[in-house]
Motif scaffolding. Structure first.
Motif, PDB file in Angstrom:
ATOM      1  N   GLN B 308       0.827  -1.206   0.000  1.00 17.49           N
ATOM      2  CA  GLN B 308       0.000   0.000   0.000  1.00 17.49           C
ATOM      3  C   GLN B 308       0.860   1.253   0.000  1.00 17.49           C
ATOM      4  O   GLN B 308       0.507   2.265  -0.614  1.00 17.49           O
ATOM      5  CB  GLN B 308      -0.930   0.003   1.220  1.00 17.49           C
ATOM      6  CG  GLN B 308      -1.880  -1.173   1.278  1.00 17.49           C
ATOM      7  CD  GLN B 308      -3.089  -0.999   0.394  1.00 17.49           C
ATOM      8  OE1 GLN B 308      -3.365   0.090  -0.077  1.00 17.49           O
ATOM      9  NE2 GLN B 308      -3.801  -2.075   0.121  1.00 17.49           N
ATOM     10  N   ALA B 309       2.011   1.183   0.690  1.00 15.25           N
ATOM     11  CA  ALA B 309       2.917   2.335   0.683  1.00 15.25           C
ATOM     12  C   ALA B 309       3.348   2.643  -0.744  1.00 15.25           C
ATOM     13  O   ALA B 309       3.542   3.804  -1.115  1.00 15.25           O
ATOM     14  CB  ALA B 309       4.127   2.056   1.570  1.00 15.25           C
ATOM     15  N   GLY B 310       3.473   1.589  -1.553  1.00 11.03           N
ATOM     16  CA  GLY B 310       3.821   1.799  -2.958  1.00 11.03           C
ATOM     17  C   GLY B 310       2.766   2.608  -3.683  1.00 11.03           C
ATOM     18  O   GLY B 310       3.080   3.530  -4.441  1.00 11.03           O
ATOM     19  N   TYR B 311       1.474   2.267  -3.417  1.00  8.83           N
ATOM     20  CA  TYR B 311       0.414   3.043  -4.066  1.00  8.83           C
ATOM     21  C   TYR B 311       0.463   4.506  -3.604  1.00  8.83           C
ATOM     22  O   TYR B 311       0.190   5.418  -4.372  1.00  8.83           O
ATOM     23  CB  TYR B 311      -0.972   2.470  -3.749  1.00  8.83           C
ATOM     24  CG  TYR B 311      -1.167   1.029  -4.126  1.00  8.83           C
ATOM     25  CD1 TYR B 311      -0.615   0.502  -5.286  1.00  8.83           C
ATOM     26  CD2 TYR B 311      -1.905   0.175  -3.323  1.00  8.83           C
ATOM     27  CE1 TYR B 311      -0.806  -0.820  -5.629  1.00  8.83           C
ATOM     28  CE2 TYR B 311      -2.105  -1.160  -3.659  1.00  8.83           C
ATOM     29  CZ  TYR B 311      -1.542  -1.654  -4.807  1.00  8.83           C
ATOM     30  OH  TYR B 311      -1.728  -2.963  -5.140  1.00  8.83           O
ATOM     31  N   ILE B 312       0.781   4.689  -2.292  1.00  8.43           N
ATOM     32  CA  ILE B 312       0.815   6.062  -1.774  1.00  8.43           C
ATOM     33  C   ILE B 312       1.913   6.860  -2.464  1.00  8.43           C
ATOM     34  O   ILE B 312       1.750   8.042  -2.760  1.00  8.43           O
ATOM     35  CB  ILE B 312       1.035   6.043  -0.242  1.00  8.43           C
ATOM     36  CG1 ILE B 312      -0.139   5.339   0.449  1.00  8.43           C
ATOM     37  CG2 ILE B 312       1.182   7.446   0.292  1.00  8.43           C
ATOM     38  CD1 ILE B 312      -0.024   5.277   1.946  1.00  8.43           C
ATOM     39  N   LEU B 313       3.046   6.199  -2.728  1.00  5.23           N
ATOM     40  CA  LEU B 313       4.175   6.919  -3.324  1.00  5.23           C
ATOM     41  C   LEU B 313       3.959   7.187  -4.811  1.00  5.23           C
ATOM     42  O   LEU B 313       4.585   8.088  -5.376  1.00  5.23           O
ATOM     43  CB  LEU B 313       5.460   6.114  -3.144  1.00  5.23           C
ATOM     44  CG  LEU B 313       5.959   5.955  -1.715  1.00  5.23           C
ATOM     45  CD1 LEU B 313       7.226   5.133  -1.687  1.00  5.23           C
ATOM     46  CD2 LEU B 313       6.229   7.322  -1.108  1.00  5.23           C
ATOM     47  N   ALA B 314       3.088   6.387  -5.446  1.00  3.06           N
ATOM     48  CA  ALA B 314       2.961   6.475  -6.904  1.00  3.06           C
ATOM     49  C   ALA B 314       2.656   7.886  -7.411  1.00  3.06           C
ATOM     50  O   ALA B 314       3.316   8.349  -8.350  1.00  3.06           O
ATOM     51  CB  ALA B 314       1.919   5.476  -7.400  1.00  3.06           C
ATOM     52  N   PRO B 315       1.686   8.610  -6.820  1.00  5.87           N
ATOM     53  CA  PRO B 315       1.433   9.962  -7.342  1.00  5.87           C
ATOM     54  C   PRO B 315       2.657  10.858  -7.228  1.00  5.87           C
ATOM     55  O   PRO B 315       2.888  11.705  -8.085  1.00  5.87           O
ATOM     56  CB  PRO B 315       0.302  10.474  -6.449  1.00  5.87           C
ATOM     57  CG  PRO B 315      -0.344   9.275  -5.909  1.00  5.87           C
ATOM     58  CD  PRO B 315       0.739   8.261  -5.751  1.00  5.87           C
ATOM     59  N   LEU B 316       3.444  10.678  -6.147  1.00  6.29           N
ATOM     60  CA  LEU B 316       4.644  11.495  -6.013  1.00  6.29           C
ATOM     61  C   LEU B 316       5.639  11.149  -7.109  1.00  6.29           C
ATOM     62  O   LEU B 316       6.317  12.012  -7.652  1.00  6.29           O
ATOM     63  CB  LEU B 316       5.292  11.275  -4.638  1.00  6.29           C
ATOM     64  CG  LEU B 316       4.469  11.739  -3.445  1.00  6.29           C
ATOM     65  CD1 LEU B 316       5.195  11.470  -2.154  1.00  6.29           C
ATOM     66  CD2 LEU B 316       4.197  13.224  -3.584  1.00  6.29           C
ATOM     67  N   VAL B 337      -2.146  11.800  -2.490  1.00  6.78           N
ATOM     68  CA  VAL B 337      -1.346  11.104  -1.477  1.00  6.78           C
ATOM     69  C   VAL B 337      -2.032  11.178  -0.121  1.00  6.78           C
ATOM     70  O   VAL B 337      -2.207  10.166   0.566  1.00  6.78           O
ATOM     71  CB  VAL B 337       0.070  11.717  -1.409  1.00  6.78           C
ATOM     72  CG1 VAL B 337       0.817  11.168  -0.221  1.00  6.78           C
ATOM     73  CG2 VAL B 337       0.814  11.447  -2.691  1.00  6.78           C
ATOM     74  N   VAL B 338      -2.446  12.402   0.254  1.00  2.09           N
ATOM     75  CA  VAL B 338      -3.094  12.554   1.560  1.00  2.09           C
ATOM     76  C   VAL B 338      -4.391  11.757   1.590  1.00  2.09           C
ATOM     77  O   VAL B 338      -4.677  11.025   2.546  1.00  2.09           O
ATOM     78  CB  VAL B 338      -3.357  14.042   1.854  1.00  2.09           C
ATOM     79  CG1 VAL B 338      -4.078  14.191   3.179  1.00  2.09           C
ATOM     80  CG2 VAL B 338      -2.056  14.808   1.872  1.00  2.09           C
ATOM     81  N   GLY B 339      -5.170  11.884   0.506  1.00  4.85           N
ATOM     82  CA  GLY B 339      -6.444  11.183   0.447  1.00  4.85           C
ATOM     83  C   GLY B 339      -6.256   9.688   0.576  1.00  4.85           C
ATOM     84  O   GLY B 339      -6.896   9.030   1.399  1.00  4.85           O
ATOM     85  N   TYR B 340      -5.349   9.134  -0.232  1.00  2.17           N
ATOM     86  CA  TYR B 340      -5.134   7.690  -0.179  1.00  2.17           C
ATOM     87  C   TYR B 340      -4.699   7.274   1.210  1.00  2.17           C
ATOM     88  O   TYR B 340      -5.144   6.264   1.753  1.00  2.17           O
ATOM     89  CB  TYR B 340      -4.075   7.255  -1.205  1.00  2.17           C
ATOM     90  CG  TYR B 340      -4.041   5.762  -1.393  1.00  2.17           C
ATOM     91  CD1 TYR B 340      -4.700   5.177  -2.464  1.00  2.17           C
ATOM     92  CD2 TYR B 340      -3.403   4.926  -0.477  1.00  2.17           C
ATOM     93  CE1 TYR B 340      -4.713   3.813  -2.629  1.00  2.17           C
ATOM     94  CE2 TYR B 340      -3.417   3.557  -0.628  1.00  2.17           C
ATOM     95  CZ  TYR B 340      -4.071   3.006  -1.708  1.00  2.17           C
ATOM     96  OH  TYR B 340      -4.095   1.652  -1.856  1.00  2.17           O
ATOM     97  N   ALA B 341      -3.775   8.093   1.813  1.00  2.00           N
ATOM     98  CA  ALA B 341      -3.269   7.730   3.137  1.00  2.00           C
ATOM     99  C   ALA B 341      -4.415   7.662   4.151  1.00  2.00           C
ATOM    100  O   ALA B 341      -4.471   6.743   4.975  1.00  2.00           O
ATOM    101  CB  ALA B 341      -2.206   8.728   3.579  1.00  2.00           C
TER     102      ALA B 341
END
Lengths: 500, 486
Positions: B308-316, B337-341
């Motif tokens: 899941q951390a990977g998905y969070i980093l993807a937009p960045l 990023v904030v939303g997904y987190a």
């Protein structure tokens, strides 16, 4: 709120609320009856959707999508998602078919619950699946379409994994993973479109206005791939036979009857409509794959030794005809696809009901252990004969129009490629006849095997109640194809109009 | 110029409340010496922190500790969201810890104090305006966790987990500090906005690439991004389950917030973008593939949270390609990023809460097979667990997770990184395989009948509230997205 808006909401809200009601009803049989009643109400609402202004006589250039009723509410502006529903001649027959098959399946479940879990849970899941399928057909917003497309996945998985046959876990997992692969590609495709166009409104997007050629090619590739998994188009079909063989009867009926149509409907409305440039570019490839599906499906069926598996593979061939019709991108072809969709839903739904009945009675689906059914159960054998003949495309029954006109449309396209495809598809049609006749010879004729000898001749009232509407529809659509085509002509012409 | 700075105490209110909670917990434990009172003080303090964050965040952006235009404390809408989420997670974990604290060997006062300290770090983190505040806040968030992880007395796994976590985390902090020091040496600035301006002006300063990479890598340890993830599964599995819940939600959120702060405001996108894109792809792929093979529940959840951390980093990561693009695409990415987190921590909390409810008091997470048929014995808990798992897989009925996935894919495509969107998409399919396996196990026909045991009321209430909020943000994701943009 106008009557049309109310009906649109009712069609989705009734089964959704009904699923909750069914889940909390304490007694199992009562819960199943409640579920059937709810499905019946949904059918009424779905049929009533036809009551609207269907006029195509408006002044000025006709819009590409002109729904009879529409409902447009904001839901998640941050994701360009609107709760935008609408119904027109492309979707209404499928909506009614979905509602009808759900009623029949729920009613059938009142009579018999397959082993594996409670009937209450099964009926609740059927209703949730219905919400997802109906939502997919009604959505006029790309993102909403995707959301409903996803809603179907896990309940269907649960139906197969919970009430299926011996090897149900593996089959269900395969189904879920394959279709999820399709739907995540759909997600990417949807946002490729939305990112460039800035809107997800299908009515505004149809015709490909505002999308560059590159975007259209990318979007069509992604969307077509997604829908090809769901339809399924050869060579992405391999989840289908396993899922069908293992699924309980009602699961197979819904799966073959309407779930696969989400793919072909999506292809016509979303992929072709939103990215016509991409559709023109990919049409030859799509046509070749469709004909490959017809031929491969038929050949596999000729060598098949399991009843449910054979019917499942026959779906691959039939959906090949539907996709061939779409690939021609002509009015005749798309109409053939639509009527093929409905006919396949009705006939294959019936075939799976019959296959389930035979398997329940004999305890086996192996063709080698089945023969002489007409000796012990002549009525069942007769019905199987009727359904098989309808499925192989006998003129006068529903299966004929879709297959014949897909071939006609391909010939009409002209040119070496399309003519060859038409010829090959026609040969595929002959092979279809061959394997269905082989099936009939094997199952109904000959001396009864021990498994068949046990079968009692009678049919239960619930079975007849579930099958009769489908038989009548197969006959009606076969004799009066205008039942479907009359509604679809306007929208199809409008769609083909923007394709040029 | 006055030597005494004027301090905007209102802006600092949430931090005061959080720190005050820690002190009060300590005093309550000392003076009242009753477990219930201590936990109650901690819970009330967490609620007060939420209220304070909401009250302050509802107004204008407040700044204090300013040198010229650069401020070390910037409390805006997003800081308020982060502070509120941290406090709510603390509250949730307190609820989950109820049976653990009631059962005896765990020292209640210390436990609550450490949790409150950690919450303080999280609250400060969201508002940090310079690198030092940021790193100190992150350490305040992490430091108490070393002890909390080791709190399962008499358990070797617990001690091992604590040591692993400690060593890895200290190394990570050192790297970040080294990067920060290099940045200071090169630019002479520590404030995030000032660094951003300086680095944007002078592209070819020596050592910046090394410094930026060090900062990013150090923070990547905190979010457990591959290849800096190895500590996470062992640590989660060794820790008491409520602490593992805190690690995989609050601690991970801390890493994300810190990373977001430096990437958004300080560091040049053309250096961080490729690094983060590579980290994102590696993290989601490795996390999902390894999770496929896990047999222990907490390890499975740990690996899934790596993915899941990977998905969070993807937009960045997609910003690498959006560097020259409009501020719009950048804003979308940060909001995503904030939303997904937020979606993720909510679902993760529900999953852990359900696990706590299904396991015996004080036990570890156990193996997946221990949960066989659990949903048939506890239909409601099982349904909540299944809801969380489907949400983590990004599918209905877990609508919150579906919209989280949609948010990420959309922002990645807005950034023009179609290939990254496809990687996310394929990973979602791999992810479904193990989430399905766990969910199917919950509903499998049960083995030898285990006794049906009612979970403690604090756990039940936490689970119910968390599950309810999942349902709410599932139907109204705009609530989260609106807050994430501010």
């Amino acid at each position: 709120m106008s009557l049309g808006e109310f009906l649109l909401v009712a069609v989705l809200a009734t089964p959704a609320v009904g699923a909750v009601l069914v889940a909390v009803t304490p007694r199992d049989r009562a819960a199943r009856l409640v579920g059937t009643a709810v499905a019946g109400l949904t059918l009424v609402a779905a049929v009533l959707l036809v009551s609207g202004d269907r006029g195509w006589s408006a002044f000025g250039p006709a819009p590409a999508v002109l729904p009879w009723h529409r409902l447009d509410l904001p839901w998640v502006p941050g994701l360009d998602l609107r709760f935008h529903l609408g119904v027109d001649g492309l979707s209404w027959p499928l909506v009614v078919l979905t509602a009808l098959l759900t009623v029949l399946c729920c009613g059938y479940t009142v009579w018999r619950v397959p082993a594996g879990g409670t009937g209450r849970a099964l009926v609740a899941l059927l209703l949730v699946v219905e919400v997802g399928i109906l939502g997919t057909f009604l959505a006029l917003d790309l993102v909403l379409f995707f959301v409903f497309f996803e809603v179907v996945l896990l309940p269907m998985y649960a139906i197969i994994a919970g009430w299926g046959g011996e090897d149900r876990r593996r089959a269900a997992r395969k189904f879920a993973l394959y279709t999820l692969l399709g739907s995540v590609l759909l997600l990417v495709g949807v946002y490729v479109v939305v990112a460039e166009a800035g809107t997800a409104d299908v009515a505004a997007l149809t015709g490909g206005t505002g999308l560059s050629r590159g975007t259209q090619l990318a979007a069509f590739t992604l969307l077509a791939f997604a829908f090809a998994v769901k339809s399924p188009l050869w060579p992405l079909h391999s989840w289908l036979p396993d899922a069908h063989t293992q699924a309980p009867t009602v699961g197979s009926v819904i799966l073959a009857g309407v779930l696969l149509k989400m793919g072909t409907y999506g292809l016509v409305r979303m992929a072709v409509g939103v990215a016509p440039e991409g559709a023109r570019w990919a049409a030859p490839a799509l046509g070749v794959l469709a004909v490959a599906a017809i031929i491969v499906g038929s050949l596999v069926c000729l060598a098949q030794d399991d009843l449910k598996r054979l019917i499942a593979y026959s779906s691959v061939g039939h959906m090949g005809f539907v996709l061939l019709g779409v690939a021609t991108l002509t009015a005749t072809g798309i109409q053939a696809a639509l009527i093929g969709n409905i006919a396949h839903g009705v006939i294959t739904g019936l075939l799976f009901f019959l296959a389930g009945a035979i398997k329940d009675r004999t305890g086996t689906g192996a063709l080698a252990e089945l023969s002489g059914l007409r000796e012990t159960a002549p009525r069942l054998a007769g019905l199987l004969g009727f359904a098989a003949v309808a499925s192989l495309g006998l003129p006068g029954l529903a299966g004929f129009w879709g297959e014949a006109f897909a071939v006609v449309a391909a010939v009409g396209r002209g040119g070496g490629l399309w003519t060859t495809l038409a010829v090959l598809a026609a040969i595929g049609g002959a092979l279809t006849a061959a394997y269905f006749l082989r099936l009939l010879r094997q199952v109904t004729h000959g001396r009864p095997t021990p498994a068949v000898a046990r079968v009692a001749p009678g049919l239960a009232g619930a079975e007849l109640a579930a099958w009769t509407p489908l038989m009548l529809l197969a006959l009606a659509v076969g004799l009066v194809p205008a039942l479907v085509l009359g509604f679809a002509a306007g929208p199809v012409d409008a769609l083909v109009g923007v394709l040029r | 110029m006055s030597l005494v700075q004027s301090v905007d105490n209102v802006a600092l209110l949430p931090a005061y409340l959080a720190a005050g909670t820690a002190v009060l917990v300590l005093l309550a434990d000392l003076l009242l010496a009753r477990a219930g009172a201590t936990v109650a003080v901690a819970a009330v303090g967490a609620v007060a922190t939420v209220a304070g964050a909401v009250a302050v965040g509802a107004g204008e952006t407040r700044r204090t500790f300013c040198v010229g235009a650069d401020c070390s404390w910037v409390f805006d809408g997003r800081s308020a969201l982060v502070a509120a989420v941290f406090a709510l997670l603390t509250l949730g974990v307190l609820g989950l810890s109820g049976p653990l604290l009631g059962s005896g060997p765990t020292p209640v006062g210390e436990y609550c104090f450490l949790l409150a300290c950690s919450m303080t770090g999280g609250v400060v983190l969201g508002a940090a305006g310079d690198l030092i505040t940021l790193i100190v806040a992150l350490e305040t968030l992490t430091l108490p966790l070393y002890v909390l992880v080791g709190l399962r007395r008499g358990s070797l796994a617990s001690a091992e987990a604590a040591v692993t976590f400690f060593v890895v985390s200290v190394v990570a902090t050192t790297l970040t500090l080294l990067g920060a020091a290099l940045l200071y040496a090169v630019t002479g600035g520590l404030h995030l906005d000032r660094l951003g301006a300086l680095l944007a002006d002078a592209r070819d300063l020596p050592l910046t690439t090394a410094a930026v990479t060090l900062v990013v890598v150090g923070l990547a340890f905190k979010v457990a991004a591959v290849p800096f993830h190895a500590w996470a599964p062992a640590t989660y599995d060794g820790a008491p389950v409520p602490v593992a819940a805190y690690l995989s939600t609050a601690s991970k959120l801390g890493g994300v917030v810190a990373l977001l702060a430096v990437v958004q405001r300080a560091l040049p996108a053309d250096v961080t973008g490729p690094v983060l894109a590579a980290l994102a792809v590696l993290t989601m792929t490795v996390g999902n593939l390894v999770a496929l093979r896990q047999r222990r529940t907490v390890r499975l959840l740990a690996w899934s949270s790596v993915a899941q951390a990977g998905y969070i980093l993807a937009p960045l990561g997609a910003l690498a390609l959006a560097a020259g693009r409009t501020g719009d695409a950048r804003a979308t990415a940060f909001a995503a990023v904030v939303g997904y987190a937020v979606f993720f921590v909510t679902l993760e909390l529900v999953a852990f809460a359900a696990l706590v409810a299904l396991r015996p008091v004080g036990a570890d997470g156990g193996s997946v097979d221990d949960l066989r048929g659990a949903a048939r014995r506890h239909p409601w808990v099982g349904a909540a667990f299944a809801l969380a798992l489907t949400g983590l897989a990004g599918l209905p009925p877990g609508l919150a997770g579906l919209f989280a996935k949609v948010t990420v894919v959309r922002s990645v495509l807005d950034g023009g990184a179609g290939w990254l969107a496809l990687v996310v998409a394929v990973n979602a399919v791999v992810g479904l395989a193990y989430y399905l396996r766990l969910t199917a196990t919950l509903y499998a026909s049960p083995g030898p009948a285990a006794s049906v045991r009612q979970p403690a009321w604090t756990v039940t209430v936490t689970l119910a509230l968390a599950a309810a909020s999942t349902v709410v943000i599932g139907f109204a994701p705009q609530l989260v997205l609106d807050l994430a943009v501010r």
